[in-house]
Design a protein around this motif. Structure first.
Motif, PDB file in Angstrom:
ATOM      1  N   GLN A 106     -13.911  -8.771 -11.290  1.00 57.99           N
ATOM      2  CA  GLN A 106     -12.490  -9.003 -11.022  1.00 57.99           C
ATOM      3  C   GLN A 106     -11.880  -7.650 -10.637  1.00 57.99           C
ATOM      4  N   CYS A 107     -11.958  -7.338  -9.361  1.00 58.41           N
ATOM      5  CA  CYS A 107     -11.668  -5.983  -8.895  1.00 58.41           C
ATOM      6  C   CYS A 107     -10.558  -6.008  -7.854  1.00 58.41           C
ATOM      7  N   THR A 108     -10.166  -4.834  -7.411  1.00 57.85           N
ATOM      8  CA  THR A 108      -9.102  -4.696  -6.427  1.00 57.85           C
ATOM      9  C   THR A 108      -9.669  -4.758  -5.013  1.00 57.85           C
ATOM     10  N   ILE A 109      -9.026  -5.530  -4.165  1.00 55.55           N
ATOM     11  CA  ILE A 109      -9.401  -5.597  -2.752  1.00 55.55           C
ATOM     12  C   ILE A 109      -9.065  -4.269  -2.087  1.00 55.55           C
ATOM     13  N   GLY A 110      -9.944  -3.813  -1.221  1.00 58.29           N
ATOM     14  CA  GLY A 110      -9.739  -2.552  -0.532  1.00 58.29           C
ATOM     15  C   GLY A 110     -10.646  -1.461  -1.071  1.00 58.29           C
ATOM     16  N   ALA A 111     -10.439  -0.245  -0.571  1.00 60.52           N
ATOM     17  CA  ALA A 111     -11.331   0.860  -0.901  1.00 60.52           C
ATOM     18  C   ALA A 111     -11.044   1.485  -2.252  1.00 60.52           C
ATOM     19  N   VAL A 112      -9.838   1.228  -2.813  1.00 57.16           N
ATOM     20  CA  VAL A 112      -9.419   1.904  -4.046  1.00 57.16           C
ATOM     21  C   VAL A 112      -9.117   0.888  -5.129  1.00 57.16           C
ATOM     22  N   GLU A 113      -9.671   1.119  -6.309  1.00 54.95           N
ATOM     23  CA  GLU A 113      -9.456   0.228  -7.451  1.00 54.95           C
ATOM     24  C   GLU A 113      -8.057   0.461  -8.032  1.00 54.95           C
ATOM     25  N   PRO A 149      -9.388  11.537   1.023  1.00 55.71           N
ATOM     26  CA  PRO A 149      -8.050  10.945   0.940  1.00 55.71           C
ATOM     27  C   PRO A 149      -8.134   9.423   0.886  1.00 55.71           C
ATOM     28  N   THR A 150      -7.230   8.813   0.149  1.00 48.85           N
ATOM     29  CA  THR A 150      -7.251   7.367  -0.042  1.00 48.85           C
ATOM     30  C   THR A 150      -5.839   6.801  -0.027  1.00 48.85           C
ATOM     31  N   ILE A 151      -5.765   5.483  -0.022  1.00 48.34           N
ATOM     32  CA  ILE A 151      -4.494   4.757  -0.106  1.00 48.34           C
ATOM     33  C   ILE A 151      -4.554   3.870  -1.339  1.00 48.34           C
ATOM     34  N   VAL A 152      -3.593   4.049  -2.248  1.00 48.97           N
ATOM     35  CA  VAL A 152      -3.578   3.298  -3.507  1.00 48.97           C
ATOM     36  C   VAL A 152      -2.563   2.162  -3.419  1.00 48.97           C
ATOM     37  N   PRO A 153      -2.952   0.937  -3.748  1.00 46.49           N
ATOM     38  CA  PRO A 153      -1.980  -0.156  -3.780  1.00 46.49           C
ATOM     39  C   PRO A 153      -1.060  -0.038  -4.996  1.00 46.49           C
ATOM     40  N   ALA A 154       0.164  -0.520  -4.852  1.00 46.78           N
ATOM     41  CA  ALA A 154       1.125  -0.486  -5.952  1.00 46.78           C
ATOM     42  C   ALA A 154       0.613  -1.297  -7.140  1.00 46.78           C
ATOM     43  N   SER A 155       1.172  -1.022  -8.298  1.00 44.24           N
ATOM     44  CA  SER A 155       0.745  -1.727  -9.514  1.00 44.24           C
ATOM     45  C   SER A 155       1.000  -3.220  -9.423  1.00 44.24           C
ATOM     46  N   LEU A 215       0.827  -1.200   0.000  1.00 38.40           N
ATOM     47  CA  LEU A 215       0.000   0.000   0.000  1.00 38.40           C
ATOM     48  C   LEU A 215       0.864   1.254   0.000  1.00 38.40           C
ATOM     49  N   GLY A 216       0.387   2.279  -0.675  1.00 39.06           N
ATOM     50  CA  GLY A 216       1.041   3.574  -0.649  1.00 39.06           C
ATOM     51  C   GLY A 216       0.636   4.369   0.580  1.00 39.06           C
ATOM     52  N   ALA A 217       1.013   5.643   0.597  1.00 33.90           N
ATOM     53  CA  ALA A 217       0.668   6.521   1.702  1.00 33.90           C
ATOM     54  C   ALA A 217      -0.718   7.124   1.488  1.00 33.90           C
ATOM     55  N   LEU A 218      -1.341   7.510   2.596  1.00 33.70           N
ATOM     56  CA  LEU A 218      -2.619   8.205   2.510  1.00 33.70           C
ATOM     57  C   LEU A 218      -2.406   9.563   1.853  1.00 33.70           C
ATOM     58  N   GLY A 219      -3.234   9.879   0.866  1.00 36.54           N
ATOM     59  CA  GLY A 219      -3.090  11.158   0.181  1.00 36.54           C
ATOM     60  C   GLY A 219      -4.264  11.444  -0.715  1.00 36.54           C
ATOM     61  N   ASN A 220      -4.159  12.530  -1.447  1.00 32.47           N
ATOM     62  CA  ASN A 220      -5.209  12.933  -2.376  1.00 32.47           C
ATOM     63  C   ASN A 220      -4.946  12.277  -3.726  1.00 32.47           C
ATOM     64  N   ASN A 221      -5.731  11.275  -4.032  1.00 29.63           N
ATOM     65  CA  ASN A 221      -5.536  10.464  -5.233  1.00 29.63           C
ATOM     66  C   ASN A 221      -6.728  10.552  -6.174  1.00 29.63           C
ATOM     67  N   GLY A 222      -7.387  11.695  -6.164  1.00 30.16           N
ATOM     68  CA  GLY A 222      -8.612  11.850  -6.923  1.00 30.16           C
ATOM     69  C   GLY A 222      -9.807  11.553  -6.048  1.00 30.16           C
ATOM     70  N   GLY A 223     -10.963  11.979  -6.477  1.00 33.50           N
ATOM     71  CA  GLY A 223     -12.158  11.822  -5.660  1.00 33.50           C
ATOM     72  C   GLY A 223     -12.216  12.886  -4.588  1.00 33.50           C
ATOM     73  N   TYR A 224     -13.117  12.716  -3.640  1.00 31.27           N
ATOM     74  CA  TYR A 224     -13.402  13.747  -2.659  1.00 31.27           C
ATOM     75  C   TYR A 224     -12.733  13.513  -1.313  1.00 31.27           C
ATOM     76  N   PRO A 260      -0.696  -7.586  -4.646  1.00 30.16           N
ATOM     77  CA  PRO A 260      -1.552  -8.780  -4.774  1.00 30.16           C
ATOM     78  C   PRO A 260      -3.036  -8.473  -4.587  1.00 30.16           C
ATOM     79  N   LEU A 261      -3.356  -7.243  -4.181  1.00 31.91           N
ATOM     80  CA  LEU A 261      -4.765  -6.873  -4.051  1.00 31.91           C
ATOM     81  C   LEU A 261      -5.442  -6.720  -5.403  1.00 31.91           C
ATOM     82  N   ARG A 262      -4.672  -6.380  -6.405  1.00 40.21           N
ATOM     83  CA  ARG A 262      -5.257  -6.062  -7.710  1.00 40.21           C
ATOM     84  C   ARG A 262      -5.814  -7.316  -8.389  1.00 40.21           C
ATOM     85  N   LYS A 263      -7.036  -7.173  -8.889  1.00 41.97           N
ATOM     86  CA  LYS A 263      -7.753  -8.248  -9.597  1.00 41.97           C
ATOM     87  C   LYS A 263      -7.947  -9.486  -8.736  1.00 41.97           C
TER      88      LYS A 263
END
Length: 549
Positions: free
Chosen positions: A542-549, A511-517, A500-509, A520-523
């Motif tokens: 077939q989506c990403t686990i967690g709050a952020v796709e 703050p979120t945490i984006v997993p790396a490309s 997981l990355g750091a909490l930050g402004n990643n789009g949307g309204y 293992p959460l992806r798909k």
């Protein structure tokens, strides 16, 4: 009898408590300080509000173009004569001193529009506005305030009960003095683009509240695109609602304080006490740093697109306290941010008896409880969490770094949530840094990552018995203290570093945490919501686990 209560059959009454400044600073930490300073942007106009500004066509005008012509007496005369009022005080911003409370009739709808230039300032001498009806939850007229500032209002108490020298648990403080800026009884109140600054209700006291707004027995209190900064009271530093339905949209609450202590409870150590509002009453407030809500007659409570930052409570719910008497009531939080709020218990929220308690596309970050439930203390709720992030919340000397659950309904769920970097930091005896309490509901597509405690003999991230669910990920395998394998958060959960990355402004309204490309959460998730926390579309199959796709 209806009171701001913190009741739970599973728990003993709480002792009086007031957060000390050195402890707050120690627990808050650098990350929360950064958030308080504005590292996490507040959402604005996120949600479609249920009401808009009223027209001022044909309005009665206060003033003739000069600041001196705009007086409190002229405004009261206008209120007496007209239902729509605006100002002509000149081109510059104007402050109108108000040293006698303005009386607004509840029998008709009144609109007061400040044009973005007018401040009503009580100078700490009096409440600014009162709207009163002797009826109860019946009147559907009242006051709309828009594009105006209300500052330095003060509701003074007149009925004080001293502490009981033979029983420190007995309630004490003021029985009156609610609503520093506005007091409403059985009337509609709409605030649209209104700033409430440095208003104060009486303190301490188990029932008194609403540093800026207090509403009693009102069917519609709607707060839209409004700002609450530096307000205070024994409970509900900014807003107090008793038997009143509340809607809060696109609003910001910062540095509001519930300055009472000990909460409000009945029985237990307070059995035999005379009380402030009734017999056998204990505590002196401290519930709901920004908002306190209580009652058995209200129906819905809604918060959407709003930000709660650096609010504090001496007892429960650093940002918001909500308890429903009798039958459970709906309570919802949508696309909202709770950051760096503090309380004894429930750093951001205390919610009891909500059905459902819906939390969607929201972020809880760097909230601190000096005891338990760093983000939220949830009692007897039907909890329904979707696309939500819990990050960096801290339980200082208690369990539940993020959530503490008591008697959670089996009808609830947690779906596509991210729990990352939460802590139960007190050492031995303090654990469950993500969720404390039985998860009697399904948990799906959710990641528990690096939620840490310092108790090597108890579950580090979740509870003793795992919940049920599918497509969940947990990390790390071992507890950093003692080196034992951690308890499973969910039966059959997969252990893998989620990157997981750091909490930050990643789009949307929010703050979120984006997993790396390469995460293992992806798909790896299935049957996700159609969009993620940011509103980004998902392939639900077939989506990403967690709050952020």
């Amino acid at each position: 009898m209806h009171r701001f209560l913190a009741r739970s059959s599973a728990r003993a009454p709480r002792a009086a408590f007031r957060l000390a400044a050195p402890l707050r600073t120690t627990l808050l930490g650098a990350a929360a300080v950064a958030a308080t300073a504005g590292a996490l942007a507040a959402p604005t106009r996120v949600c479609v509000a249920p009401i808009v500004s009223s027209s001022t066509a044909g309005a009665f005008v206060v003033g003739n173009g000069t600041p001196a012509s705009c007086t409190a007496a002229a405004l009261q005369s206008a209120i007496n004569a007209a239902s729509v009022i605006k100002f002509n005080c000149g081109a510059a911003a104007t402050t109108i001193p108000v040293y006698t409370t303005l009386q607004v009739p509840a029998t008709r709808s009144t609109v007061i529009d400040g044009g973005g230039l007018v401040t009503l300032d009580a100078g700490g001498r009096t409440r600014l506005i009162e709207v009163y009806s002797a009826n109860y939850r019946a009147t559907r007229t009242g006051l709309t305030l828009q594009h105006i500032t209300l500052a330095n209002g003060k509701a003074a108490g007149t009925k004080y009960v001293a502490p009981n020298s033979s029983n420190a648990s007995c309630s004490f403080g003021w029985a009156d003095g609610a609503g520093g800026a506005i007091y409403v009884r059985d009337a509609v109140l709409h605030t649209i683009d209104v700033t409430f600054r440095n208003n104060a209700a009486a303190t301490p006291g188990p029932d008194v509240g609403g540093g800026a707004i207090y509403a009693l027995g009102s069917v519609d209190v709607s707060v839209i695109s409004s700002t609450f900064d530096g307000n205070s009271g024994a409970n509900g530093g900014a807003v107090g609602l008793l038997q009143s339905d509340g809607r809060v949209y696109n609003s910001a609450f910062t540095d509001n304080k519930a300055t009472g202590s000990g909460g409000n409870y009945v029985g237990g150590a307070a059995q035999g006490c005379a009380g402030v509002a009734g017999a056998n009453q204990g505590g002196a407030g401290g519930n709901g740093g920004a908002i306190v809500i209580d009652g058995g007659s209200d129906v819905n409570q809604t918060v959407c697109g709003s930000t709660f930052s650096a609010n504090t409570a001496g007892a429960f719910g650093g940002a918001l306290f909500r308890t429903a008497d009798g039958a459970a009531r709906p309570t919802s939080f949508d696309r909202s941010v709770f950051q760096a709020n503090q309380a004894k218990t429930g750093g951001a929220l205390y919610v009891q008896n909500a059905n459902p308690l819906s939390i969607t596309a929201s972020t809880f970050a760097n909230n601190v409880a000096s005891t338990s439930a760093g983000a939220a203390d949830l009692v007897n709720d039907n909890l329904q969490v979707t696309n939500t992030t819990f990050s960096g919340n801290v339980a200082g000397k208690g369990v539940g770094g993020a959530l503490q659950l008591s008697n959670a309904s089996a009808s609830g769920f947690i779906r596509n949530a991210t729990f990352s970097g939460n802590q139960s930091s007190g050492g031995p005896g303090y654990f469950s840094s993500a969720i404390f309490g039985a998860m009697s509901f399904p948990v799906t597509n959710t990641v528990f990552a690096n939620n840490l405690s310092k108790d090597g003999g108890s579950p580090m991230q979740c509870f003793f018995s795992p919940g049920l669910g599918t497509d969940d990920v947990q990390w790390p395998v071992k507890r950093p203290v003692g080196g034992l394998n951690d308890n499973l958060c969910v039966t059959g959960i997969r252990f893998a570093n989620p990157l997981l990355g750091a909490l930050g402004n990643n789009g949307g309204y929010t703050p979120t945490i984006v997993p790396a490309s390469t995460s293992p959460l992806r798909k790896s998730g299935h049957d996700c919501p159609a969009t993620d926390q940011r509103g980004v579309a998902r392939n639900t199959a077939q989506c990403t686990i967690g709050a952020v796709e």
